[in-house]
Design a protein around this motif. Structure first.
Motif, PDB file in Angstrom:
ATOM      1  N   ILE A   1     -36.528  -1.570  11.102  1.00 24.06           N
ATOM      2  CA  ILE A   1     -35.507  -1.577  12.154  1.00 24.06           C
ATOM      3  C   ILE A   1     -35.727  -2.686  13.166  1.00 24.06           C
ATOM      4  O   ILE A   1     -34.819  -3.014  13.905  1.00 24.06           O
ATOM      5  CB  ILE A   1     -35.364  -0.204  12.853  1.00 24.06           C
ATOM      6  CG1 ILE A   1     -36.596   0.126  13.697  1.00 24.06           C
ATOM      7  CG2 ILE A   1     -35.027   0.881  11.873  1.00 24.06           C
ATOM      8  CD1 ILE A   1     -36.406   1.325  14.610  1.00 24.06           C
ATOM      9  N   ALA A   2     -36.917  -3.279  13.204  1.00 20.14           N
ATOM     10  CA  ALA A   2     -37.200  -4.346  14.165  1.00 20.14           C
ATOM     11  C   ALA A   2     -36.218  -5.513  14.006  1.00 20.14           C
ATOM     12  O   ALA A   2     -35.851  -6.149  14.983  1.00 20.14           O
ATOM     13  CB  ALA A   2     -38.637  -4.830  13.999  1.00 20.14           C
ATOM     14  N   GLU A   3     -35.770  -5.756  12.785  1.00 21.56           N
ATOM     15  CA  GLU A   3     -34.818  -6.857  12.555  1.00 21.56           C
ATOM     16  C   GLU A   3     -33.423  -6.541  13.086  1.00 21.56           C
ATOM     17  O   GLU A   3     -32.589  -7.420  13.191  1.00 21.56           O
ATOM     18  CB  GLU A   3     -34.737  -7.162  11.057  1.00 21.56           C
ATOM     19  CG  GLU A   3     -34.116  -6.050  10.253  1.00 21.56           C
ATOM     20  CD  GLU A   3     -34.280  -6.226   8.744  1.00 21.56           C
ATOM     21  OE1 GLU A   3     -33.329  -5.859   8.047  1.00 21.56           O
ATOM     22  OE2 GLU A   3     -35.326  -6.708   8.309  1.00 21.56           O
ATOM     23  N   LYS A   4     -33.179  -5.304  13.472  1.00 25.32           N
ATOM     24  CA  LYS A   4     -31.858  -4.890  13.972  1.00 25.32           C
ATOM     25  C   LYS A   4     -31.700  -5.151  15.464  1.00 25.32           C
ATOM     26  O   LYS A   4     -30.618  -5.001  15.996  1.00 25.32           O
ATOM     27  CB  LYS A   4     -31.619  -3.395  13.701  1.00 25.32           C
ATOM     28  CG  LYS A   4     -31.815  -2.980  12.271  1.00 25.32           C
ATOM     29  CD  LYS A   4     -30.694  -3.446  11.391  1.00 25.32           C
ATOM     30  CE  LYS A   4     -30.891  -2.925   9.971  1.00 25.32           C
ATOM     31  NZ  LYS A   4     -29.823  -3.329   9.089  1.00 25.32           N
ATOM     32  N   PHE A   5     -32.802  -5.491  16.147  1.00 29.95           N
ATOM     33  CA  PHE A   5     -32.741  -5.688  17.605  1.00 29.95           C
ATOM     34  C   PHE A   5     -32.846  -7.140  17.962  1.00 29.95           C
ATOM     35  O   PHE A   5     -33.443  -7.933  17.405  1.00 29.95           O
ATOM     36  CB  PHE A   5     -33.871  -4.910  18.290  1.00 29.95           C
ATOM     37  CG  PHE A   5     -33.658  -3.437  18.194  1.00 29.95           C
ATOM     38  CD1 PHE A   5     -32.782  -2.787  19.039  1.00 29.95           C
ATOM     39  CD2 PHE A   5     -34.326  -2.696  17.237  1.00 29.95           C
ATOM     40  CE1 PHE A   5     -32.576  -1.427  18.940  1.00 29.95           C
ATOM     41  CE2 PHE A   5     -34.135  -1.324  17.142  1.00 29.95           C
ATOM     42  CZ  PHE A   5     -33.267  -0.705  17.983  1.00 29.95           C
TER      43      PHE A   5
END
Length: 75
Positions: A71-75
């Motif tokens: 999910i880090a790539e979503k922020f």
């Protein structure tokens, strides 16, 4: 008591999802789900994290990233 989902972040293949939510008491939390391959419209909690409480959305996101690093790539 209902939770307000603030973000729902899926993997690129749509097999996993993290919901970040806020409770009525103002605390934040998250849960990790998987999609059932036989019933693509159904999600099942797999993390057991929904009972954890965080004072800020950022704290909930940081904890979720430790368990679902994608999910880090979503922020």
């Amino acid at each position: 008591m209902t939770n307000l989902v603030l973000r729902s972040l899926e993997t690129s293949d749509g097999a996993r999802c993290v919901d970040l939510f806020q409770r009525e008491d103002g605390s934040y939390g998250f849960e990790i789900y998987r999609r059932d391959a036989e019933a693509l419209d159904s999600w099942f909690a797999i993390g057991g994290f929904a009972k954890l409480r965080f004072s800020t959305e950022l704290n909930a996101i940081s904890a979720a990233e430790r368990h679902a690093p994608w999910i880090a790539e979503k922020f």
